[in-house]
Design an enzyme around this catalytic site. Structure first.
Site, PDB file in Angstrom:
ATOM      1  N   ASN A  25       0.864  -1.196   0.000  1.00  0.00           N
ATOM      2  CA  ASN A  25       0.000   0.000   0.000  1.00  0.00           C
ATOM      3  C   ASN A  25       0.894   1.237   0.000  1.00  0.00           C
ATOM      4  OD1 ASN A  25       0.604   0.784   2.830  1.00  0.00           O
ATOM      5  ND2 ASN A  25      -0.452  -1.148   3.270  1.00  0.00           N
ATOM      6  N   GLY A  33      -2.660  -9.802   3.601  1.00  0.00           N
ATOM      7  CA  GLY A  33      -2.446 -10.478   2.329  1.00  0.00           C
ATOM      8  C   GLY A  33      -0.997 -10.830   2.078  1.00  0.00           C
ATOM      9  N   ASP A  35       1.417  -8.906   1.325  1.00  0.00           N
ATOM     10  CA  ASP A  35       2.291  -7.929   2.001  1.00  0.00           C
ATOM     11  C   ASP A  35       2.644  -8.426   3.405  1.00  0.00           C
ATOM     12  OD1 ASP A  35       3.620  -5.551   2.513  1.00  0.00           O
ATOM     13  OD2 ASP A  35       1.815  -4.304   2.611  1.00  0.00           O
ATOM     14  N   GLY A 120      -6.778  -9.005  -4.380  1.00  0.00           N
ATOM     15  CA  GLY A 120      -7.206  -9.450  -3.059  1.00  0.00           C
ATOM     16  C   GLY A 120      -8.014  -8.345  -2.392  1.00  0.00           C
TER      17      GLY A 120
HETATM   18  N1  AR6 Z   1       1.825 -15.753  -1.931  1.00  0.00           N
HETATM   19  C1  AR6 Z   1       1.269 -15.449  -3.124  1.00  0.00           C
HETATM   20  N2  AR6 Z   1       0.100 -14.793  -3.239  1.00  0.00           N
HETATM   21  C2  AR6 Z   1      -0.523 -14.440  -2.095  1.00  0.00           C
HETATM   22  C3  AR6 Z   1      -0.010 -14.703  -0.811  1.00  0.00           C
HETATM   23  C4  AR6 Z   1       1.241 -15.392  -0.753  1.00  0.00           C
HETATM   24  N3  AR6 Z   1       1.833 -15.705   0.397  1.00  0.00           N
HETATM   25  N4  AR6 Z   1      -0.867 -14.210   0.117  1.00  0.00           N
HETATM   26  C5  AR6 Z   1      -1.897 -13.662  -0.560  1.00  0.00           C
HETATM   27  N5  AR6 Z   1      -1.705 -13.799  -1.893  1.00  0.00           N
HETATM   28  P1  AR6 Z   1      -3.594  -8.853  -1.559  1.00  0.00           P
HETATM   29  P2  AR6 Z   1      -3.979  -6.322  -3.037  1.00  0.00           P
HETATM   30  C6  AR6 Z   1      -2.531 -13.367  -3.022  1.00  0.00           C
HETATM   31  O1  AR6 Z   1      -4.851  -8.618  -0.785  1.00  0.00           O
HETATM   32  O2  AR6 Z   1      -5.300  -6.754  -3.515  1.00  0.00           O
HETATM   33  C7  AR6 Z   1      -2.402  -5.481   1.849  1.00  0.00           C
HETATM   34  O3  AR6 Z   1      -2.954  -5.292   3.112  1.00  0.00           O
HETATM   35  C8  AR6 Z   1      -4.000 -13.090  -2.763  1.00  0.00           C
HETATM   36  O4  AR6 Z   1      -4.717 -14.307  -2.706  1.00  0.00           O
HETATM   37  O5  AR6 Z   1      -2.406  -9.341  -0.834  1.00  0.00           O
HETATM   38  O6  AR6 Z   1      -3.022  -5.681  -4.009  1.00  0.00           O
HETATM   39  C9  AR6 Z   1      -1.527  -4.312   1.400  1.00  0.00           C
HETATM   40  O7  AR6 Z   1      -0.827  -3.739   2.479  1.00  0.00           O
HETATM   41  C10 AR6 Z   1      -4.329 -12.277  -4.010  1.00  0.00           C
HETATM   42  O8  AR6 Z   1      -4.524 -13.158  -5.126  1.00  0.00           O
HETATM   43  O9  AR6 Z   1      -3.113  -7.490  -2.332  1.00  0.00           O
HETATM   44  C11 AR6 Z   1      -2.517  -3.384   0.814  1.00  0.00           C
HETATM   45  O10 AR6 Z   1      -3.140  -2.595   1.799  1.00  0.00           O
HETATM   46  C12 AR6 Z   1      -3.066 -11.482  -4.274  1.00  0.00           C
HETATM   47  O11 AR6 Z   1      -2.056 -12.109  -3.467  1.00  0.00           O
HETATM   48  C13 AR6 Z   1      -3.537  -4.290   0.173  1.00  0.00           C
HETATM   49  O12 AR6 Z   1      -3.466  -5.516   0.908  1.00  0.00           O
HETATM   50  C14 AR6 Z   1      -3.159 -10.011  -3.892  1.00  0.00           C
HETATM   51  O13 AR6 Z   1      -3.968  -9.864  -2.736  1.00  0.00           O
HETATM   52  C15 AR6 Z   1      -3.201  -4.589  -1.267  1.00  0.00           C
HETATM   53  O14 AR6 Z   1      -4.251  -5.318  -1.836  1.00  0.00           O
END
Ligand code: AR6
Length: 173
Positions: A25, A33, A35, A120
């Site tokens: 973010n 997630g 991050d 996500g």
């Molecule tokens: N390995 C691979 N992919 C993953 C993992 C992992 N360990 N964990 C989750 N995913 P998101 P965004 C996938 O929500 O939508 C955070 O709080 C997940 O299933 O991580 O860009 C940041 O700080 C999904 O397919 O990222 C921001 O505030 C993908 O990663 C916000 O979330 C992205 O989901 C960013 O949201």
């Protein structure tokens, strides 16, 4: 020879590649997630390194070491929040991939893994986001020989199927 593009289902924190991309973010100070998973696996040094970066604009990318991760570097990018697609989301998402690749190349990285940025917490529809991811990376990497491997790292079987179908439709593969 163009970079090898492939989709896999894995935890991105386990991948032994030159760099993994973080879907962060604007604060770059951690979150949930992928991050959260990256910060947990890299250790507290990652947060210290991120503090020095003073945040990141949506669509931009910044790099840190990977610390305790198998990956040597983490490239932190900030995807757009999905608001229906009329607020510049596609261009900003494409920019995440372009800027991440540019930063990777500036630092001599040859293998890179991307999560599915914005799909996500940020709510970007997976089919649209995956098309932008694959098309943008393909357009940049097809005529270069300094990137050897790009992995689209999916967390679910459903996401993997979406990426796989798009990759299968690329020309000359
Ligand atoms: N390995 C691979 N992919 C993953 C993992 C992992 N360990 N964990 C989750 N995913 P998101 P965004 C996938 O929500 O939508 C955070 O709080 C997940 O299933 O991580 O860009 C940041 O700080 C999904 O397919 O990222 C921001 O505030 C993908 O990663 C916000 O979330 C992205 O989901 C960013 O949201």
């Amino acid at each position: 020879m163009a970079a090898d593009l492939r989709a896999i289902r894995a935890d991105i924190t386990a991948l032994d590649v030159d760099g993994i991309v973080n879907a962060a973010n604007n604060s770059l100070l951690g979150g949930g997630g992928v991050d959260g998973a990256i910060h947990r696996a890299a250790g507290p040094e990652l947060l210290e390194a991120c503090r020095k970066l003073a945040g990141c604009e949506t669509g931009d990318a910044k790099i840190t070491p990977g610390f305790r991760l198998p990956a040597r570097y983490v490239i932190h990018t900030v995807g757009p929040v999905w608001h229906g697609g009329e607020r510049g989301e596609p261009e900003r998402l494409a920019s995440c991939y372009r800027r991440s690749l540019a930063v990777a190349l500036e630092h001599g990285l040859r293998s890179l893994a991307f999560p599915s940025i914005s799909t996500g917490v940020y709510g970007y529809p997976i089919e649209r986001a995956a098309s932008i991811a694959v098309d943008t990376v393909y357009a940049i990497t097809r005529d270069r020989n300094d990137l050897t491997s790009i992995v689209f790292c999916c967390f679910s079987a459903g996401d993997l199927a979406v990426y796989q179908a798009i990759l299968d439709d690329l020309p000359d593969r």
